[in-house]
Design a protein around this motif. Sequence first.
Motif, PDB file in Angstrom:
ATOM      1  N   ALA A 103       0.574  -0.978   0.415  1.00 60.52           N
ATOM      2  CA  ALA A 103      -0.383   0.277  -0.026  1.00 60.52           C
ATOM      3  C   ALA A 103       0.821   1.587   0.001  1.00 60.52           C
ATOM      4  O   ALA A 103       1.928   1.124   0.469  1.00 60.52           O
ATOM      5  N   PRO A 104      -0.017   2.470  -0.667  1.00 59.15           N
ATOM      6  CA  PRO A 104       0.931   3.969  -0.814  1.00 59.15           C
ATOM      7  C   PRO A 104       1.537   3.875   0.986  1.00 59.15           C
ATOM      8  O   PRO A 104       0.813   3.420   2.119  1.00 59.15           O
ATOM      9  N   SER A 105       2.560   4.682   1.042  1.00 56.67           N
ATOM     10  CA  SER A 105       2.985   4.774   2.886  1.00 56.67           C
ATOM     11  C   SER A 105       1.811   5.405   3.393  1.00 56.67           C
ATOM     12  O   SER A 105       1.920   4.976   4.131  1.00 56.67           O
ATOM     13  N   GLU A 106       0.865   6.412   3.429  1.00 56.81           N
ATOM     14  CA  GLU A 106      -0.163   7.369   3.749  1.00 56.81           C
ATOM     15  C   GLU A 106      -0.780   6.210   3.754  1.00 56.81           C
ATOM     16  O   GLU A 106      -1.216   5.978   5.565  1.00 56.81           O
ATOM     17  N   VAL A 107      -1.114   4.475   3.996  1.00 56.33           N
ATOM     18  CA  VAL A 107      -2.126   3.747   4.080  1.00 56.33           C
ATOM     19  C   VAL A 107      -1.148   2.925   5.121  1.00 56.33           C
ATOM     20  O   VAL A 107      -1.841   2.770   6.175  1.00 56.33           O
ATOM     21  N   ARG A 108       0.010   2.468   4.655  1.00 57.96           N
ATOM     22  CA  ARG A 108       1.103   1.836   5.361  1.00 57.96           C
ATOM     23  C   ARG A 108       1.163   1.963   6.572  1.00 57.96           C
ATOM     24  O   ARG A 108       0.912   1.419   8.349  1.00 57.96           O
ATOM     25  N   ASP A 109       1.369   3.437   6.973  1.00 59.72           N
ATOM     26  CA  ASP A 109       1.836   3.998   7.737  1.00 59.72           C
ATOM     27  C   ASP A 109       0.797   4.440   9.170  1.00 59.72           C
ATOM     28  O   ASP A 109       1.584   4.113   9.736  1.00 59.72           O
ATOM     29  N   ARG A 110      -0.335   4.590   8.660  1.00 61.72           N
ATOM     30  CA  ARG A 110      -1.343   5.305   9.673  1.00 61.72           C
ATOM     31  C   ARG A 110      -1.661   3.592   9.984  1.00 61.72           C
ATOM     32  O   ARG A 110      -1.661   3.664  11.636  1.00 61.72           O
ATOM     33  N   PHE A 111      -1.516   2.635   9.782  1.00 65.04           N
ATOM     34  CA  PHE A 111      -1.662   1.188  10.449  1.00 65.04           C
ATOM     35  C   PHE A 111      -0.977   0.080  10.920  1.00 65.04           C
ATOM     36  O   PHE A 111      -0.828  -0.389  11.024  1.00 65.04           O
ATOM     37  N   ARG A 112       0.427   1.223  11.072  1.00 63.41           N
ATOM     38  CA  ARG A 112       1.392   0.496  10.943  1.00 63.41           C
ATOM     39  C   ARG A 112       1.229  -0.083  12.915  1.00 63.41           C
ATOM     40  O   ARG A 112       1.096   0.916  13.763  1.00 63.41           O
ATOM     41  N   GLY A 113       2.007  -1.480  13.130  1.00 62.59           N
ATOM     42  CA  GLY A 113       1.718  -2.182  14.593  1.00 62.59           C
ATOM     43  C   GLY A 113       0.733  -1.891  14.961  1.00 62.59           C
ATOM     44  O   GLY A 113       0.363  -2.657  16.216  1.00 62.59           O
TER      45      GLY A 113
END
Length: 241
Positions: free
Chosen positions: A161-171
């Motif tokens: 996924a684009p980083s804006e999506v990936r980073d939002r749900f990371r962890g």
Amino acid sequence: MTANEATEISVVGGIDTHTDFHQAAVIDTVGRQLATEPFETTPDGYWRLLEWFASHGEIIAVGMEGTGSYGAELARFLHGNGLTVIEVDRPDRKARRANGKSDPVDAYAAATAVLSGRADGTPKTRDGVVESIRVLRVARNSAVKARTQAINQIRALMISAPSEVRDRFRGLSTKDLIGTLARSRPTGNLEDPAYTTKVTLRRLARRYQALDESFRMLTVCPGTQTGRPRSLCDEQPGRPA
């Protein structure tokens, strides 16, 4: 053969089971083939088969193929009417190629297997609580597999996924990830990969939740001997569902 003569002899039955009809056969106690006849897989067909068996003599036992599939209902019917049903293995492929496929031959073979003692297994009755649990487990197991597939698809999409999506749900834990995605309300247009990914993730999360609910509803109540599904755990005896 007269009615009196029929009651004086003992016979063994054999049945080759199918979807729309069952092929029945009877042999005497020395293995002589007496008769074979097809019967429809309907309640009327079962009664006619039972009467046909009785017309040839006293039925010692009935050998049947497919008591857990095509012949399950017939096995229950015969057992319920006092007949001893014996599970018979299907002829191996080599034997079928050598002798050819024939429903009457297979029905006679089932009866012969019982008479010779080669077949002596008692099939499961497939009724009562045990059968209810087995049926529930079929749906439960498929829900588990589909639920696992859904979370695997979510994680696979998150990787690319684009980083804006990936980073939002990371962890996030699986529980928090599913809950957050299911509650999300993405905005945008389908030409934007980030928006499309968000929408897809939300739908997969809601699918996961639906499957998880199905799994819980189909899980047997812990600590109960009745084997009731969890969805009935809180029901009171005699209370309408």
